[in-house]
Write a protein that holds these residues in place. Structure first.
Motif, short mmCIF file in Angstrom:
data_model
loop_
_atom_site.label_atom_id
_atom_site.label_comp_id
_atom_site.label_asym_id
_atom_site.label_seq_id
_atom_site.Cartn_x
_atom_site.Cartn_y
_atom_site.Cartn_z
N VAL A 187 9.18 54.12 -58.27
CA VAL A 187 9.58 53.17 -59.32
C VAL A 187 11.04 52.80 -59.12
O VAL A 187 11.43 51.63 -59.29
N ASP A 188 11.83 53.78 -58.76
CA ASP A 188 13.27 53.58 -58.57
C ASP A 188 13.54 52.47 -57.57
O ASP A 188 14.30 51.53 -57.84
N ALA A 189 12.93 52.58 -56.39
CA ALA A 189 13.18 51.60 -55.34
C ALA A 189 12.65 50.22 -55.71
O ALA A 189 13.34 49.22 -55.53
N ALA A 190 11.41 50.15 -56.22
CA ALA A 190 10.84 48.85 -56.58
C ALA A 190 11.70 48.13 -57.60
O ALA A 190 11.91 46.92 -57.51
N THR A 191 12.22 48.88 -58.57
CA THR A 191 13.05 48.26 -59.61
C THR A 191 14.39 47.81 -59.05
O THR A 191 14.86 46.70 -59.34
N TRP A 192 15.03 48.65 -58.23
CA TRP A 192 16.30 48.25 -57.64
C TRP A 192 16.14 47.02 -56.77
O TRP A 192 16.96 46.10 -56.81
N TRP A 193 15.06 46.97 -55.97
CA TRP A 193 14.87 45.80 -55.10
C TRP A 193 14.74 44.53 -55.93
O TRP A 193 15.23 43.47 -55.52
N PHE A 194 14.08 44.63 -57.08
CA PHE A 194 13.96 43.43 -57.91
C PHE A 194 15.33 42.99 -58.42
O PHE A 194 15.68 41.81 -58.34
N ILE A 195 16.10 43.93 -58.94
CA ILE A 195 17.45 43.60 -59.45
C ILE A 195 18.30 43.00 -58.33
O ILE A 195 18.97 41.98 -58.51
N SER A 196 18.25 43.62 -57.15
CA SER A 196 19.05 43.15 -56.02
C SER A 196 18.58 41.79 -55.52
O SER A 196 19.39 40.93 -55.17
N MET A 197 17.27 41.58 -55.51
CA MET A 197 16.74 40.30 -55.03
C MET A 197 17.11 39.17 -55.99
O MET A 197 17.49 38.07 -55.56
N GLU A 198 17.03 39.43 -57.29
CA GLU A 198 17.42 38.43 -58.27
C GLU A 198 18.90 38.09 -58.11
O GLU A 198 19.29 36.90 -58.16
N ARG A 199 19.74 39.08 -57.89
CA ARG A 199 21.17 38.82 -57.69
C ARG A 199 21.42 38.05 -56.41
O ARG A 199 22.32 37.19 -56.34
N SER A 200 20.63 38.35 -55.38
CA SER A 200 20.76 37.61 -54.12
C SER A 200 20.38 36.14 -54.32
O SER A 200 21.01 35.25 -53.74
N CYS A 201 19.35 35.90 -55.12
CA CYS A 201 18.99 34.52 -55.46
C CYS A 201 20.13 33.82 -56.19
O CYS A 201 20.45 32.65 -55.91
N GLN A 202 20.74 34.52 -57.12
CA GLN A 202 21.85 33.95 -57.88
C GLN A 202 23.01 33.60 -56.95
O GLN A 202 23.58 32.50 -57.03
N ALA A 203 23.36 34.53 -56.05
CA ALA A 203 24.46 34.27 -55.11
C ALA A 203 24.13 33.10 -54.20
O ALA A 203 25.01 32.27 -53.89
N GLN A 204 22.89 32.99 -53.77
CA GLN A 204 22.48 31.91 -52.88
C GLN A 204 22.59 30.55 -53.57
O GLN A 204 23.10 29.59 -52.99
N LEU A 205 22.14 30.50 -54.81
CA LEU A 205 22.23 29.25 -55.57
C LEU A 205 23.69 28.85 -55.81
O LEU A 205 24.06 27.68 -55.66
N LEU A 206 24.53 29.82 -56.17
CA LEU A 206 25.94 29.54 -56.43
C LEU A 206 26.65 29.07 -55.16
O LEU A 206 27.44 28.11 -55.19
N ALA A 207 26.37 29.76 -54.05
CA ALA A 207 27.03 29.41 -52.80
C ALA A 207 26.67 28.00 -52.36
O ALA A 207 27.53 27.21 -51.94
#
Length: 254
Positions: A187-207
Motif C-alpha cells: 500500500v505504501d508504494a502504490a500510494t507514494w507513486w500516485f502522489i509522485s505521479m500527480e506532482r509530476s503531472c503538475q510540474a509538467q503542466l507548469l513547465a
C-alpha cells in the motif's frame, strides 16, 4: 528500538492476521492522505489492498464515506465476485472492475490507487506520457502505460481487462480523459507513486505553460529510474507521510 523510532526497512510478519492488520492500517492512512492532498472528488477514487490470506479478495474504502473520515474498521473486504464479505458498507462496480482485473493480471501487485486528481486529469487529456523533465518524473521513465481511448466509466470485466493490459508490467498507467492509476507491492508504494505521479503531472503542466522544458537525456533518465523508481524507494517515501498522519489523526487506527 525506542517507541519513537521509525523502521526504515519493510516489516516482516509472523501471521496472516498481523499482515492483514498492517495493510488495513496503511490503507486507512493512505485514504486520509488522499483527502489531505485534495484527490477526493465526490465518490470518485479508491485505493485497495489485496488480502494476504485470500489472494482473490481485496480491502477497499466504502462508497460515499469521506476519505478524511475512514478508519480501519470502516474498510470492507470484497471477493472475486464483487460481493462484500466483511464490513458494514457498500462498494460499486467501477472499483471492483478496475482492481479485480489488475489483481488477476498481476500476482506481484498488492495494492492499487486511483483517483481523479486535477493535474492527472489534465495530462490524461493531452495524449502524452509523463516526460523526463525533472528528477522525480524519471521514476516513471519507461515505467507507465497509457490507455489510449475513453469509453465511459469502467463498469464491466472487459473494460477492466483493457485497463490491466494497458498497465502491463509497469507501476502506473494514464487513463485517457480520466486520470491516473498506480500499483505497488505494498500500500505504501502504490500510494507514494500516485502522489509522485500527480506532482509530476503538475510540474509538467507548469513547465510547458511557462516555456519549453529541457529534457533529461535517455541514459540519465534510465539511470535515475533505476535509482528512484524501485519498490523500496516507493515504500520508503511513504513512511514519513504515514507516521505524520497517524500522529495527527490517530482515530484512523480504530
Amino acid at each position: 528500538m525506542t517507541s519513537r523510532s521509525i523502521p526504515l526497512v519493510p516489516p516482516e510478519f509472523s501471521s496472516v492476521e498481523e499482515e492483514r492488520r498492517h495493510r488495513k492500517e496503511r490503507l486507512a492512512a493512505a485514504l486520509r492522505l488522499f483527502a489531505v492532498h485534495g484527490f477526493e472528488d465526490g465518490v470518485a477514487g479508491h485505493i485497495t489492498a489485496r488480502d494476504p490470506g485470500f489472494q482473490d479478495h481485496f480491502w477497499i474504502n466504502p462508497i460515499g464515506m469521506p476519505f478524511s473520515h475512514i478508519r480501519v474498521s470502516d474498510l470492507i473486504l470484497v471477493n472475486d465476485q464483487g460481493e462484500v464479505v466483511e464490513g458494514e458498507h457498500r462498494t460499486h462496480e467501477a472499483p471492483f472492475s478496475i482492481h479485480s482485473a489488475i489483481y488477476r493480471a498481476r500476482a506481484d501487485v498488492q495494492s492499487a490507487a486511483h483517483s481523479h486528481s486535477i493535474h492527472g486529469r489534465a495530462v490524461s487529456s493531452l495524449g502524452e506520457p509523463i516526460e523526463p523533465i525533472t528528477q522525480d518524473s524519471c521514476a516513471f521513465y519507461n515505467d507507465h502505460g497509457y490507455l489510449d481511448d475513453y469509453t465511459g466509466v469502467v463498469l464491466d470485466e472487459a473494460e477492466g481487462k483493457r485497463l490491466a493490459a494497458a498497465l502491463g508490467d509497469s507501476k502506473a498507467v494514464i487513463l485517457r480523459n480520466h486520470g491516473l492509476l498506480t500499483v505497488g507491492t505494498s500500500v505504501d508504494a502504490a500510494t507514494w507513486w500516485f502522489i509522485s505521479m500527480e506532482r509530476s503531472c503538475q510540474a509538467q503542466l507548469l513547465a510547458k505553460a511557462a516555456g519549453k522544458p529541457i529534457y533529461i537525456d535517455d541514459a540519465s533518465a534510465a539511470l535515475t529510474h533505476r535509482q528512484l523508481g524501485g519498490e523500496f524507494v516507493g515504500w520508503l517515501n511513504f513512511q514519513p507521510l504515514y507516521h505524520q498522519t497517524v500522529r495527527t489523526q490517530p482515530d484512523l487506527l480504530e
